[in-house]
Each structure stands twice: as C-alpha cells, then as structure tokens.
Design a protein around this motif. Structure first.
Motif, short mmCIF file in Angstrom:
data_model
loop_
_atom_site.label_atom_id
_atom_site.label_comp_id
_atom_site.label_asym_id
_atom_site.label_seq_id
_atom_site.Cartn_x
_atom_site.Cartn_y
_atom_site.Cartn_z
N GLN A 44 -48.75 -45.34 -60.00
CA GLN A 44 -48.15 -46.45 -59.40
C GLN A 44 -49.20 -47.46 -59.32
OE1 GLN A 44 -47.57 -45.45 -55.30
NE2 GLN A 44 -47.17 -47.30 -54.52
N LEU A 45 -48.57 -48.92 -59.77
CA LEU A 45 -49.60 -50.08 -59.78
C LEU A 45 -49.95 -50.34 -58.49
CD1 LEU A 45 -48.66 -52.99 -62.18
CD2 LEU A 45 -49.73 -53.17 -60.12
N GLN A 46 -51.34 -50.53 -58.37
CA GLN A 46 -51.92 -50.97 -57.20
C GLN A 46 -52.99 -51.91 -57.47
OE1 GLN A 46 -53.38 -47.70 -54.63
NE2 GLN A 46 -53.26 -48.91 -52.89
N LEU A 47 -53.29 -52.90 -56.46
CA LEU A 47 -54.21 -53.96 -56.41
C LEU A 47 -54.79 -54.22 -55.11
CD1 LEU A 47 -52.24 -56.70 -58.17
CD2 LEU A 47 -53.96 -55.28 -59.26
N VAL A 48 -56.05 -54.01 -54.96
CA VAL A 48 -56.97 -53.85 -53.66
C VAL A 48 -57.98 -55.00 -53.80
CG1 VAL A 48 -58.02 -52.69 -52.04
CG2 VAL A 48 -56.28 -51.39 -53.19
N GLU A 49 -57.83 -55.98 -53.05
CA GLU A 49 -58.60 -57.22 -52.95
C GLU A 49 -60.10 -56.79 -51.72
OE1 GLU A 49 -54.59 -59.35 -53.11
OE2 GLU A 49 -55.65 -57.45 -52.09
N SER A 50 -61.14 -57.29 -52.04
CA SER A 50 -62.18 -57.00 -51.38
C SER A 50 -63.23 -58.36 -51.39
CB SER A 50 -62.84 -55.74 -51.24
OG SER A 50 -63.39 -55.56 -52.67
N GLY A 51 -64.10 -58.25 -50.54
CA GLY A 51 -65.15 -59.26 -50.71
C GLY A 51 -65.01 -60.50 -49.91
N MET B 69 -49.09 -60.01 -74.73
CA MET B 69 -50.29 -59.68 -74.09
C MET B 69 -51.43 -60.90 -74.31
SD MET B 69 -51.28 -56.28 -76.38
CE MET B 69 -53.14 -56.27 -75.79
N PHE B 70 -51.42 -61.47 -75.56
CA PHE B 70 -52.42 -62.48 -75.92
C PHE B 70 -52.00 -63.72 -75.35
CE2 PHE B 70 -54.91 -59.34 -77.95
CZ PHE B 70 -53.98 -58.80 -78.72
N ARG B 71 -51.10 -63.93 -74.45
CA ARG B 71 -50.69 -65.36 -74.36
C ARG B 71 -51.65 -66.00 -73.03
NH1 ARG B 71 -47.70 -65.90 -69.66
NH2 ARG B 71 -46.13 -64.39 -69.01
N GLN B 72 -51.44 -67.10 -72.87
CA GLN B 72 -52.26 -67.77 -71.75
C GLN B 72 -51.47 -67.27 -70.48
OE1 GLN B 72 -55.17 -70.26 -71.38
NE2 GLN B 72 -54.76 -69.19 -69.62
N CYS B 73 -52.30 -67.16 -69.49
CA CYS B 73 -51.81 -66.62 -68.34
C CYS B 73 -51.28 -68.03 -67.39
CB CYS B 73 -52.65 -66.13 -67.30
SG CYS B 73 -54.21 -66.92 -66.93
N VAL B 74 -50.35 -68.09 -66.68
CA VAL B 74 -50.08 -69.16 -65.68
C VAL B 74 -50.22 -69.17 -64.49
CG1 VAL B 74 -48.34 -69.70 -67.50
CG2 VAL B 74 -47.63 -68.19 -65.82
N LEU B 75 -50.23 -70.13 -63.49
CA LEU B 75 -50.68 -70.07 -62.13
C LEU B 75 -49.08 -70.36 -61.49
CD1 LEU B 75 -54.17 -71.96 -61.84
CD2 LEU B 75 -53.59 -69.59 -61.68
N GLU B 76 -48.42 -69.75 -61.79
CA GLU B 76 -46.94 -69.66 -61.10
C GLU B 76 -46.71 -68.47 -60.62
OE1 GLU B 76 -44.23 -70.82 -64.02
OE2 GLU B 76 -45.25 -72.70 -64.57
N SER B 77 -46.88 -68.16 -59.29
CA SER B 77 -46.71 -67.06 -58.41
C SER B 77 -45.40 -66.26 -58.58
CB SER B 77 -46.85 -67.19 -56.89
OG SER B 77 -45.72 -68.20 -56.56
N GLU B 78 -44.30 -67.12 -59.29
CA GLU B 78 -43.00 -66.30 -59.17
C GLU B 78 -43.38 -65.32 -60.49
OE1 GLU B 78 -43.67 -69.61 -57.89
OE2 GLU B 78 -42.84 -70.28 -60.01
N GLN B 79 -44.23 -65.38 -61.35
CA GLN B 79 -44.33 -64.68 -62.49
C GLN B 79 -44.79 -63.52 -62.08
OE1 GLN B 79 -42.44 -66.63 -64.86
NE2 GLN B 79 -43.95 -65.85 -66.28
N TYR B 80 -45.49 -63.29 -61.29
CA TYR B 80 -46.53 -62.02 -60.84
C TYR B 80 -45.47 -61.14 -59.69
CZ TYR B 80 -50.32 -64.69 -62.61
OH TYR B 80 -51.05 -65.48 -63.64
N TRP B 81 -45.34 -59.89 -60.16
CA TRP B 81 -44.56 -59.17 -59.29
C TRP B 81 -45.19 -58.19 -58.64
CZ3 TRP B 81 -45.16 -54.42 -62.12
CH2 TRP B 81 -45.27 -54.50 -63.30
N SER B 82 -46.47 -57.83 -58.89
CA SER B 82 -47.27 -56.82 -57.66
C SER B 82 -48.51 -57.52 -57.26
CB SER B 82 -47.78 -55.73 -58.91
OG SER B 82 -48.44 -54.62 -58.02
N TRP B 83 -48.69 -57.34 -56.14
CA TRP B 83 -49.67 -58.20 -55.09
C TRP B 83 -50.44 -57.14 -54.22
CZ3 TRP B 83 -49.90 -63.60 -54.88
CH2 TRP B 83 -48.86 -64.11 -55.67
N GLY B 84 -51.74 -57.77 -54.11
CA GLY B 84 -52.48 -57.00 -53.11
C GLY B 84 -52.20 -57.41 -51.69
N GLN B 85 -53.05 -56.85 -50.91
CA GLN B 85 -52.84 -57.03 -49.46
C GLN B 85 -53.39 -58.21 -49.06
OE1 GLN B 85 -55.36 -55.17 -50.62
NE2 GLN B 85 -57.11 -55.57 -49.52
N GLY B 86 -54.53 -58.88 -49.78
CA GLY B 86 -55.09 -60.18 -49.46
C GLY B 86 -56.46 -59.69 -48.68
N THR B 87 -57.38 -60.81 -48.88
CA THR B 87 -58.68 -60.79 -48.07
C THR B 87 -59.02 -62.24 -47.64
OG1 THR B 87 -61.02 -60.15 -48.42
CG2 THR B 87 -60.04 -61.40 -50.10
#
Length: 130
Positions: free
Chosen positions: A1-8, A106-124
C-alpha cells in the motif's frame, strides 16, 4: 500500500530554515515523481517543488526558487525539502504527493500540477512568525 508521511514542520522565525521530510513506503520511488505542495488558510493549493525520482530532475515555483531545495535519499526512500530564508508568506500546510510515471515516462520532467498527483500525505504545518 502506497503511503507518504510528512514531518519536519514547525514554528520558525522569519529568515530561518526548516527541513521537511516525506517518507515513502509501499512503492518503488524510481517510477514516481514526488511533489511538495502547500495550502495557506483561504488560499488555493500551490505547487512548491517536485522531483523526478529516477534522475533527479526538479522544478520550483518562482516564489521559492533559490530558497528551497528538493532532494531524495534513495536508501531511506525519503524526499526532503530544505527551506531557507523563510518569510511569513511561506506559512502553510505542506503536503507531499506522488505521481506514478510508469516505465515509459520515468525520466520525464515532473510538473507542479496537483491534478497529476494521486497519492497524498497528511500534511505538516509550517508557521513563519516572530
């Protein structure tokens, strides 16, 4: 299961620095772009920086260019966002997110468009105040 956890996150004075961490688990980061986004109260979510994990290509919002640095530690499967010269305008909840690129992109430039991202952390929370 994909999981992202922010801290700091935390409270810092203007001009100070913080390092945010995004710990990823459950997937091979090589096939993903990782982005950092932020949202301040009453404002829309804003893309801050992103990283193509396979080759380190990165992108920054104009508002943070030269002050923020994104990087990846492959051994720990963690993406960092080092934030320097912080101002009150940087106050927001910061989220990391993952975009699956797959083998062909997998080598293309990333983009700063939130719609492209489908898994998110809980935030910090980052608060810059004197």
């Amino acid at each position: 299961q994909l999981q992202l956890v922010e801290s700091g996150g935390g409270l810092v004075q203007p001009g100070g620095s913080l390092r945010l961490s995004c710990a990823a688990s459950g997937f091979n980061m090589d096939y993903y772009a990782i982005g950092w986004f932020r949202q301040a109260p009453g404002k829309e979510r804003e893309g801050v920086s992103c990283l193509t994990s396979s080759n380190g290509l990165s992108q920054y919002a104009n508002s943070v260019q030269g002050r923020f640095t994104i990087s990846r530690d492959k051994a720990s499967n963690t993406v960092y966002l080092v934030m320097n010269s912080l101002t009150p305008a940087d106050t927001a909840v910061y989220y990391c997110a993952a975009e699956g690129l797959g083998l062909q992109q997998m080598f293309r430039q990333c983009v700063l468009e939130s719609e492209q991202y489908w898994s998110w952390g809980q935030g910090t929370q980052v608060t810059v105040s004197s």
